[in-house]
Design a protein around this motif. Sequence first.
Motif: not given
Length: 376
Positions: A19, A31, A34-35, A111, A134-135, A156, A177
């Motif tokens: 990431t 984030s 979640s990761s 990510l 993730q976004d 997600n 998530p």
Amino acid sequence: MRRKGAFAKHADMKILFVTGAPALPQMIAGSQRSSDAIIRGLIARGHDVHLLSALIGGGAIGLRAKVVMRLRRTRAVCDRVLGYPTWRAWYPWEAIDEVVARGRYDAVVVLGHSAIRMAKAVRATGQRFLMGFQDVELGSSGSGLAELGRVPGVANSEFTRRFFHTRFGLDPIVVHPIIEAAKYRTAPTGRYVTFVNPDPKKGLDVAIAVAARCPDLPFLFVEGWPLTPEQRAALHVRLGAVPNVTLHPSAPDMRDIYRMSRIMLVPSQWEEAFGRVAAEAQFSGIPVIGSNRGGLPEAIGDGGVVIDWDAPAPIWSDALLRLWNDPASYDRLAAAARRHAARPALDPVRQMDAWESAIRTVASAGDWGALPRALV
């Protein structure tokens, strides 16, 4: 011990998550949580999982990294602060080749945050990878994703999946998530209207305006993304005009926050890919009043109230006061929040099954199209 079940017969994998954002504990946000949950879940199933993230210079982690980088002339430094190998670098996309050369990974998961730049760097090493979407904040890098072709990925939310399918023709599977209920569920005893991450993108202007219109209600603003000294000073000036607001530092254990909360206010102004804070709160039966941006309505479901993101402050404050002053409505939404949190799509075992299967498919160059598109 490795979990018994569908994947127990397979050999363990060595996996690298990458990431462009800082990792825990240097940055505490959705984030990162979640990761961390995905990585820990895979480790619990017997896999060897590493993380490469960006580095913040301050604190013990940053100071140690500076010294080690200088002495070893390396672009990334590894620590085990999180209990698993975490590589940190000033520019992680420039350190991917170095980390991969040390690791010989079966698969890499890219990510969010500088994801396109990271993915291109991973591809240059020849590693098999999948995207963890993730976004949807791609900015000018969107064309770069198109250059990568039909890369496999995990989105997600359904909103995130639709975005990448419509814009790039990709077909990611949907896995919300992972939220370990025991780390978030509590018995709320507080009376705060809680707003997490006082940043304009997250709706800071709306939250301040609502607090000003509801002077008899106590508000708790909880820090999220790191603030510069200038940002912190400006925030204190703005909050000085709303004495019913208490500013709270970032909380490593969010149960401390949810225990003090009665209602969550999530007036995000940007395209939230999911809205993790809303889902976390609902495990404790805390209703959410949030915007209709991105995937946030998926996170809220029927366990709260969804308002147009650009609605004027009186709309928000009226909705808040109605919920605050109507015990029957509050109890109904609190019960709905708990039910929504218990839906199959947030079952951690099913979520980890989906992640493990997706990574194994990429590692073995298997049939991506055979994976289920979403959990239901």
